[in-house]
Design a protein around this motif. Structure first.
Motif, PDB file in Angstrom:
ATOM      1  N   PRO A 152      63.714  30.786   0.911  1.00 24.30           N
ATOM      2  CA  PRO A 152      64.793  30.261   1.760  1.00 24.30           C
ATOM      3  C   PRO A 152      65.978  31.211   1.816  1.00 24.30           C
ATOM      4  O   PRO A 152      66.145  32.082   0.957  1.00 24.30           O
ATOM      5  CB  PRO A 152      65.166  28.937   1.075  1.00 24.30           C
ATOM      6  CG  PRO A 152      63.990  28.575   0.237  1.00 24.30           C
ATOM      7  CD  PRO A 152      63.382  29.876  -0.196  1.00 24.30           C
TER       8      PRO A 152
ATOM      9  N   SER B 280      55.827  21.045   2.687  1.00 23.85           N
ATOM     10  CA  SER B 280      56.240  22.282   2.029  1.00 23.85           C
ATOM     11  C   SER B 280      55.548  22.403   0.679  1.00 23.85           C
ATOM     12  O   SER B 280      55.093  21.427   0.096  1.00 23.85           O
ATOM     13  CB  SER B 280      57.762  22.319   1.857  1.00 23.85           C
ATOM     14  OG  SER B 280      58.207  21.225   1.063  1.00 23.85           O
TER      15      SER B 280
ATOM     16  N   THR C 110      60.190  16.488   7.699  1.00 29.26           N
ATOM     17  CA  THR C 110      60.467  17.717   6.947  1.00 29.26           C
ATOM     18  C   THR C 110      61.473  17.437   5.842  1.00 29.26           C
ATOM     19  O   THR C 110      62.394  16.627   6.018  1.00 29.26           O
ATOM     20  CB  THR C 110      61.026  18.798   7.894  1.00 29.26           C
ATOM     21  OG1 THR C 110      60.113  18.983   8.985  1.00 29.26           O
ATOM     22  CG2 THR C 110      61.225  20.111   7.166  1.00 29.26           C
TER      23      THR C 110
ATOM     24  N   LEU D 134      65.391  21.524   3.772  1.00 30.84           N
ATOM     25  CA  LEU D 134      64.903  22.572   4.670  1.00 30.84           C
ATOM     26  C   LEU D 134      65.524  22.433   6.052  1.00 30.84           C
ATOM     27  O   LEU D 134      65.862  23.427   6.700  1.00 30.84           O
ATOM     28  CB  LEU D 134      63.372  22.518   4.757  1.00 30.84           C
ATOM     29  CG  LEU D 134      62.609  22.800   3.462  1.00 30.84           C
ATOM     30  CD1 LEU D 134      61.113  22.717   3.699  1.00 30.84           C
ATOM     31  CD2 LEU D 134      62.988  24.174   2.906  1.00 30.84           C
TER      32      LEU D 134
END
Length: 333
Positions: free
Chosen positions: A76, A131, A235, A239
């Motif tokens: 990230p 994820s 999600t 994120l």
């Protein structure tokens, strides 16, 4: 070296959905690939699945330097700075790319660390609402657009053959896993994805909350339109925050225009003398233009133009600019 015959390995730092799926696809394609992840749990799981993964960042980067591997930063945005410091220390000559969903801020960070002469930005337009290594899969990038930036081409290409080679290696890697490569400057990429990636996340969150306001009956009656419209609201919230908050100015501009459309729709519905004919017609036409370019369903044959380029030759940057303006994909020859 003929870049299509390049057999040097790829080193992936960060093995979440994108990095881990890239590792699976490269391995399936026969390309040497190894990687690193901070989480011991992820390292163990990836090793159990038969992949060459380590939890030692310095050793992994030193190996990449020795192998002249192409390094992919798969972490990230908030974790990039630490990796760039490690890259500068332990792999001082390797070319590298990233898979972050914003590009202008990444380019600025790389420049701040003095590493621009070996960096090529990347963003695969692929993913799911999930994820982590446990949801990685083969085929995630098949038929997906992979954006490759060329911000450094004008300033560096004539004097830095290494950068041109890195650029070509990134394009070739993306093609190897089945992606269609589209070139873009970082600022233009961020403006575009604000509308077609980040805005949909904001809209999905709002739609999910609005549906939930309807209570148990509304959620029971919700069907495909609600499910499709709120899919990306599944999600992980951190994120969503990262991708949206790292592209604030472009996303605000897209939101302002969307709010005008929604306000106009609200005004039309509140006035019985008016109707939604214009918005419904414009939306249907806009969707038609998207389908004409990308296909009606995921995996359909696309109608994007293709421009063939030879990196580093006279006029190749102008070809990239033309491809960007048309939303064309590119191929190396």
């Amino acid at each position: 070296m003929n870049i299509s015959e390049d057999t040097r390995p790829v080193c992936i730092l960060g093995l979440g959905l994108i990095g881990g799926s890239l590792m699976r696809d490269l391995a399936a394609a026969g390309r040497g690939v190894y990687g690193w992840n901070r989480s011991e749990k992820t390292v163990t799981a990836a090793q159990r699945d038969g992949f060459d993964v380590s939890g030692d960042l310095a050793a992994t980067l030193q190996r990449a330097e020795k192998d002249d591997a192409l390094v992919v930063l798969g972490v990230p945005m908030h974790a990039l700075s630490g990796l760039l410091e490690a890259l500068a220390e332990h792999a001082p000559s390797v070319g590298f790319t990233d898979v972050t969903s914003v590009k202008e801020e990444v380019h600025a960070l790389v420049t701040e660390h003095g590493l621009s002469d070996r960096f090529v930005g990347g963003h695969p337009m692929a993913g799911t609402a999930n994820s982590g290594w446990n949801v990685t899969l083969e085929g995630l990038f098949q038929g997906a657009v992979w954006v490759v930036t060329y911000d450094n081409a004008v300033d560096l290409a004539e004097e830095n053959d290494r950068w041109v080679e890195t650029w070509a290696r990134v394009v070739t890697m993306a093609e190897l896993v089945g992606s269609d490569v589209v070139p873009s400057l970082s600022r233009r990429h961020d403006r575009a994805v604000a509308r077609v990636s980040h805005l949909p996340h904001v809209m999905a969150e709002a739609l999910a909350v609005a549906g939930d306001f309807g209570g148990p009956l509304a959620l029971t009656l919700a069907s495909s339109s609600f499910r499709d419209g709120t899919r990306v609201a599944g999600t992980a919230p951190e994120l969503v925050r990262a991708m949206c908050e790292n592209n604030r100015s472009s996303l605000v501009a897209a939101l302002d225009q969307t709010l005008e459309l929604l306000q106009e729709a609200r005004d039309c519905l509140a006035d019985e003398s008016r109707n939604l004919r214009e918005l419904a017609g414009d939306g249907h036409a806009a969707r038609g233009r998207f389908e004409a370019r990308a296909g009606r369903n995921k995996g359909d044959q696309t109608n994007r133009p293709i421009i063939r380029v030879r990196p580093g030759t006279a006029g190749w940057v102008s070809q990239l600019e033309s491809a960007e303006s048309m939303g064309a994909q590119i191929a190396i020859f």
